[in-house]
Write a protein that holds these residues in place. Structure first.
Motif, PDB file in Angstrom:
ATOM      1  N   LEU A 103     -48.498 -32.070  -7.014  1.00 20.49           N
ATOM      2  CA  LEU A 103     -47.700 -32.016  -8.189  1.00 20.49           C
ATOM      3  C   LEU A 103     -46.907 -32.776  -8.860  1.00 20.49           C
ATOM      4  O   LEU A 103     -46.382 -32.375  -9.169  1.00 20.49           O
ATOM      5  CB  LEU A 103     -46.822 -30.261  -7.312  1.00 20.49           C
ATOM      6  N   PHE A 104     -47.112 -33.769  -8.328  1.00 15.10           N
ATOM      7  CA  PHE A 104     -45.471 -34.487  -8.637  1.00 15.10           C
ATOM      8  C   PHE A 104     -46.107 -35.248  -9.770  1.00 15.10           C
ATOM      9  O   PHE A 104     -45.660 -35.114 -10.991  1.00 15.10           O
ATOM     10  CB  PHE A 104     -45.468 -35.670  -7.689  1.00 15.10           C
ATOM     11  N   ILE A 105     -47.375 -35.967  -9.487  1.00 15.97           N
ATOM     12  CA  ILE A 105     -48.447 -36.534 -10.422  1.00 15.97           C
ATOM     13  C   ILE A 105     -48.619 -35.324 -12.498  1.00 15.97           C
ATOM     14  O   ILE A 105     -48.222 -35.269 -13.029  1.00 15.97           O
ATOM     15  CB  ILE A 105     -49.753 -36.873 -10.044  1.00 15.97           C
ATOM     16  N   ALA A 106     -48.845 -34.123 -11.340  1.00 19.81           N
ATOM     17  CA  ALA A 106     -49.105 -33.477 -12.270  1.00 19.81           C
ATOM     18  C   ALA A 106     -48.016 -32.662 -13.518  1.00 19.81           C
ATOM     19  O   ALA A 106     -48.170 -32.769 -14.151  1.00 19.81           O
ATOM     20  CB  ALA A 106     -49.799 -31.670 -11.412  1.00 19.81           C
ATOM     21  N   LEU A 107     -46.474 -32.888 -12.623  1.00 16.26           N
ATOM     22  CA  LEU A 107     -45.571 -31.805 -13.186  1.00 16.26           C
ATOM     23  C   LEU A 107     -45.228 -33.187 -14.177  1.00 16.26           C
ATOM     24  O   LEU A 107     -44.500 -33.139 -14.931  1.00 16.26           O
ATOM     25  CB  LEU A 107     -44.344 -31.632 -12.252  1.00 16.26           C
ATOM     26  N   LEU A 108     -45.546 -34.577 -13.578  1.00 10.80           N
ATOM     27  CA  LEU A 108     -44.918 -35.688 -14.924  1.00 10.80           C
ATOM     28  C   LEU A 108     -45.711 -35.706 -15.955  1.00 10.80           C
ATOM     29  O   LEU A 108     -45.637 -35.950 -17.160  1.00 10.80           O
ATOM     30  CB  LEU A 108     -45.258 -36.863 -13.861  1.00 10.80           C
ATOM     31  N   LEU A 109     -47.183 -35.638 -15.971  1.00 15.29           N
ATOM     32  CA  LEU A 109     -48.130 -35.625 -16.811  1.00 15.29           C
ATOM     33  C   LEU A 109     -47.477 -34.640 -17.456  1.00 15.29           C
ATOM     34  O   LEU A 109     -47.945 -34.775 -19.229  1.00 15.29           O
ATOM     35  CB  LEU A 109     -48.855 -35.840 -16.061  1.00 15.29           C
ATOM     36  N   THR A 110     -47.944 -33.388 -17.062  1.00 16.15           N
ATOM     37  CA  THR A 110     -47.148 -31.823 -17.481  1.00 16.15           C
ATOM     38  C   THR A 110     -45.945 -32.696 -18.547  1.00 16.15           C
ATOM     39  O   THR A 110     -45.989 -32.213 -20.123  1.00 16.15           O
ATOM     40  CB  THR A 110     -46.855 -30.464 -17.302  1.00 16.15           C
ATOM     41  N   GLU A 111     -45.454 -33.453 -18.002  1.00 17.03           N
ATOM     42  CA  GLU A 111     -44.118 -33.180 -18.958  1.00 17.03           C
ATOM     43  C   GLU A 111     -43.807 -34.077 -20.205  1.00 17.03           C
ATOM     44  O   GLU A 111     -43.944 -33.785 -21.885  1.00 17.03           O
ATOM     45  CB  GLU A 111     -42.648 -33.589 -18.352  1.00 17.03           C
ATOM     46  N   ILE A 112     -44.649 -35.836 -19.892  1.00 21.45           N
ATOM     47  CA  ILE A 112     -44.507 -35.839 -20.829  1.00 21.45           C
ATOM     48  C   ILE A 112     -45.510 -35.714 -22.355  1.00 21.45           C
ATOM     49  O   ILE A 112     -45.379 -35.517 -23.812  1.00 21.45           O
ATOM     50  CB  ILE A 112     -45.260 -37.706 -20.433  1.00 21.45           C
TER      51      ILE A 112
END
Length: 322
Positions: A103-112
């Motif tokens: 989830l952390f990687i997914a949400l970071l990629l989504t944010e950028i």
């Protein structure tokens, strides 16, 4: 596969930000306050944009998604960290660690990529105002927000599977306050060549691509701003763009330091401090930088508060009769 002393690893131990026990009560209160402010700021922004019809525009549509992503990924790390501050055994299950990492990687990629989409929106609104309604249609806005989620959660799944396909036999103690890729790689006793290079390539590709969109968009925006004859108008425009660029620089700078480097012991220790910035600082500042500095949002907030006060003042008193 995860084995330690001949037995399968069923949980990991997360280390705190500091080994000094006297600082833990202070840090727990500090991060709880920061989390509550983040929760109120981002959730309040989502509700405000939802209830005020005048804020139903592409810009605030993007801001709603940004606030939602900020809420999710800061909650993903903060709740586990606060729980560990208050418990003796700072453990997280193997499945829980996989989920948190994913989830952390997914949400970071989504944010950028959401930040890149927002930069593109500003470019169209400022540089092509006559074609704004055509180029920023509702269908395009939905596509620009859907892509970050689909791509982010897909790439993250690939990265998480590579990480947890490794064999962890050295230790089950993660030198971080959440399940992150770099410290997990340090625990592996299997070949990490593929995982490390996949992580570096993914981080470099995604960060550079999204950052390029942002920088190119702002280059065109600045070129247009410089053509404004009014000094006051230029100052106001530069002030707004400057705030956005400071937020982007802080967010991207810490991510580059975290992921686009090899996982040495020294860097893993430094990454805990770096992670604080994009886990706590960026989400708490985004409502201020992207929304509360905006006149429309401040006016909408004043109207909501005024309506609540009027409602309370005109509400009939409760009767004391049985």
């Amino acid at each position: 596969m995860s084995i330690k002393n001949g037995r399968a690893i069923t949980e990991f131990i997360l280390l705190a930000l500091t080994d000094r026990p006297e600082l833990k009560p202070l840090l727990s209160v500090l991060f709880l306050v920061v989390y509550l402010v983040t929760l109120i700021g981002n959730l309040g922004m989502i509700v405000l944009i939802r209830v005020k019809a005048r804020l139903h525009t592409p810009m605030y549509f993007f801001l709603t998604n940004l606030a939602f992503v900020d809420l999710c990924y800061t909650s993903n790390a903060t709740l586990q960290m606060l729980t560990n501050f208050l418990s003796e055994k700072k453990a997280i299950s193997f499945a829980g660690c996989f989920t948190q990492c994913y989830l952390f990687i997914a949400l970071l990629l989504t944010e950028i990529y959401l930040l890149a989409a927002m930069a593109h929106y500003r470019y169209v609104a400022i540089c092509n105002p006559l074609h704004y309604t055509v180029k920023m249609s509702r269908k395009l806005c939905i596509c620009l927000t859907t892509f970050p989620y689909v791509y982010g959660f897909s790439d993250s799944l690939f990265q998480a599977i590579l990480t947890f396909h490794l064999t962890f036999c050295r230790s089950n103690v993660i030198n971080h306050f959440y399940c992150a890729d770099p410290p997990l790689i340090k625990l592996s006793c299997s070949d990490t060549y593929m995982k490390e290079h996949a992580m570096l390539i993914s981080a470099a590709f995604n960060l550079s691509n999204s950052l390029t969109v942002i920088l190119v968009s702002y280059a065109f925006i600045i070129a247009v701003i410089l053509q404004i004859k009014s000094a006051e108008g230029r100052h106001k425009a530069f002030s707004t763009c400057g705030s956005h660029m400071v937020a982007v620089t802080l967010f991207y700078g810490t991510l580059f330091c975290m992921y686009v480097r090899p996982s040495t012991d020294k860097i893993v220790k430094e990454s805990k401090i770096i992670a604080v910035f994009y886990t706590f600082v960026s989400p708490v500042l985004n409502p201020l930088i992207y929304s509360l500095r905006n006149k429309d949002v401040k006016q909408a907030l004043k109207n909501v508060l005024r309506q609540n006060m009027v409602t309370k003042m005109t509400m009939p008193p409760l009767s004391n009769k049985p």
